[in-house]
Design an enzyme around this catalytic site. Structure first.
Site, short mmCIF file in Angstrom:
data_model
loop_
_atom_site.label_atom_id
_atom_site.label_comp_id
_atom_site.label_asym_id
_atom_site.label_seq_id
_atom_site.Cartn_x
_atom_site.Cartn_y
_atom_site.Cartn_z
N ASP A 89 32.74 16.20 -98.91
CA ASP A 89 31.38 16.20 -98.37
C ASP A 89 30.59 17.27 -99.12
O ASP A 89 30.69 17.39 -100.33
CB ASP A 89 31.41 16.41 -96.86
CG ASP A 89 30.10 15.98 -96.21
OD1 ASP A 89 29.40 15.12 -96.77
OD2 ASP A 89 29.76 16.52 -95.15
N ARG A 106 21.84 16.85 -105.14
CA ARG A 106 21.47 17.71 -104.01
C ARG A 106 21.49 19.19 -104.40
O ARG A 106 22.32 19.95 -103.95
CB ARG A 106 22.37 17.46 -102.81
CG ARG A 106 22.32 16.03 -102.30
CD ARG A 106 23.19 15.84 -101.07
NE ARG A 106 23.12 14.44 -100.59
CZ ARG A 106 23.79 13.97 -99.55
NH1 ARG A 106 24.59 14.76 -98.87
NH2 ARG A 106 23.67 12.71 -99.19
#
Length: 481
Positions: free
Chosen positions: A292, A350
């Site tokens: 993640d 990100r």
């Protein structure tokens, strides 16, 4: 050098004038401890959880690192930087009412200074000290899959075993630092997620969202809601993001390298974070996502600074805010985060992705390639201003091979649905474009006057060109001694 010391619009004028207070004074008797359930293995078999985590897709980590265990302290226990407070530069040094000094465990008494060499010692130190000021010095290599003084290794057996047994929750008033070992190697944490805080109800069995909404509806200050984890410093550590042995589904894994969740006044500095020895390319289809986030700031967290850190091989690197309209109750008006002096090098997406946050980024370095065949490090997107975000990005240096200047805006810097965005002073270098100064909004709409803001702290702004050399010299673990 440029300096700024102007109160942000969200702060009352009187707050900007207030005296600085020690962040540990914000930790009260009602501040929760969430430590007991973490770091305890249950060795359970994999099972479906709400239709997710299919046992058929269990996969142990396909590769283990070269372990660098230690059993002795080369410093002889002499402290150097461990008691240092966080600097005043960054959102971590604010609240809505007053400036704060983030001290972590800097005032720890002698019996609350720990030197640990394995995961069980780290968990025991946290559980013993609780919310008291504490300094925890890590030497060598920590991995909660090892036990009995790093002599017995057992892989996580299920999602449940990894979620609880493979995570460590840092309470308030903590300084967690790495100390270089006798060979000069930085302290390293593998197979273990670090958590700072968690979204809690006011009482066991309650509902976190309903309780918080009622607190606000009753006219109370959200900063006084009793479940914040506050005043935490983490520095000088290598963090290998955990391999998820039994992920949610084909696109979503569970564990982050480090998660700040309902944390406030948090300083994260000189970290090195990547997938280490287990990139997603080692996964077997269809469950090809085994990690993640590298470092996420979520669930209403506020006043956080991430500085002088190195982010390498990883997808989904950093979230500031993990949801759109469904998270307004916790995130609207919060998520104040500073990124400075960081190096994203082969981190693919990100950098960060921001929802709601009032995020200040300055003097960061981004290097990568859009043309490489290595999917673990192929650059896909950089800073992404999303729903209700308001970002100020200053003087970054970008070196991204294969990327054309005409593609820079929309790839390295992009956004939609934000309420404010300003970007200037960058240098972009590519084998496709040469050196180009990108000094504008990257085609993104100017924010409304109502959403203009200036960081309420003093900061020294280097040129983007200076960032090219200063960041690699300083960013990452092992450089504090």
């Amino acid at each position: 050098m440029k300096y700024s010391l102007i109160a942000a619009g969200i702060l009352l004028a009187s707050a900007a004038q207030a005296a600085t207070i020690d962040a540990k004074t914000l930790v009260g008797a009602s501040t929760p401890l969430q430590t007991a359930q973490y770091g305890v293995r249950n060795y359970s078999a994999p099972v479906l959880v709400n239709g997710l985590h299919d046992p058929a897709n269990y996969m142990a980590a396909p590769k283990l690192p070269a372990w660098q265990f230690a059993s002795a302290d080369p410093t002889g226990g002499v402290l150097t930087f461990e008691r240092n407070s966080a600097p005043a530069t960054g959102w971590h040094a604010r609240t809505r009412k007053t400036p704060v000094l983030v001290t972590g465990g800097g005032s720890a008494t002698a019996n609350r200074i720990y030197t640990v060499y394995n995961g069980q010692q780290l968990v025991a130190a946290i559980n013993e000290a609780g919310n008291e000021p504490k300094i925890i010095r890590v030497i060598g290599h920590i991995d909660l899959r090892w036990s009995q003084n790093n002599t017995v290794f057992k892989e996580y057996t299920s999602y449940s075993d990894q979620k609880l047994g493979g995570s460590i929750n840092l309470p308030s008033n903590t300084t967690l630092v790495g100390i270089n070992d006798a060979q000069g190697r930085a302290a390293r944490i593998t197979g273990t997620a670090l958590l700072i805080g968690g979204e809690l109800a006011l009482a066991p069995g309650g509902d976190p969202e309903a309780d918080f909404k009622k607190w606000i509806a009753d006219g109370k200050d959200g900063d006084d809601y009793p479940t914040w984890t506050r005043n935490v410093i983490v520095r000088n550590l290598v963090l290998d993001t955990p391999w998820d042995v039994n992920p949610e589904d084909s696109a979503n894994a569970y564990a982050d390298g480090l998660t700040v969740s309902r944390g406030q006044n948090i300083y994260l500095d000189h970290l090195t974070i990547s997938d280490g020895d287990t990139p997603d390319s080692l996964a077997i289809a269809p469950y090809t996502t085994r990690h993640d986030g590298a470092l996420d700031v979520v669930r209403g967290s506020d006043y956080v600074t991430i500085s002088n850190s190195y982010f390498g091989k990883h997808h989904k690197t950093t979230l500031v805010g993990n949801g759109d309209s469904g998270r307004a109750w916790s995130d609207e008006g919060r998520m104040h985060v500073t990124f400075s002096g960081n190096w994203w090098d082969g981190a693919t997406t990100r950098l960060p992705l921001n929802r709601y946050g009032q995020v200040h980024m300055f003097n960061n370095l981004v290097t990568g390639s859009v043309s490489t065949k290595d999917v673990d490090v192929k650059f896909e997107s950089g800073t992404d201003a999303r729903y209700r975000s308001n970002m100020l990005i200053e003087n970054h240096y970008y070196n991204i091979t294969g990327l054309k200047l005409t593609e820079f805006c929309g790839k390295a810097i992009k956004g939609k649905d934000y309420i404010g965005f300003r970007s200037s002073g960058h240098v972009f270098v590519s084998d496709k474009s040469g050196t180009n100064l990108v000094d504008g909004q990257c085609g993104l709409a100017l924010p409304s006057t109502a959403n203009l803001w200036t960081p309420p702290y003093l900061y020294a702004l280097q040129t983007a060109t200076a960032t090219q050399t200063s960041v690699p010299a300083n960013a990452g673990a092992g450089k504090l001694k």
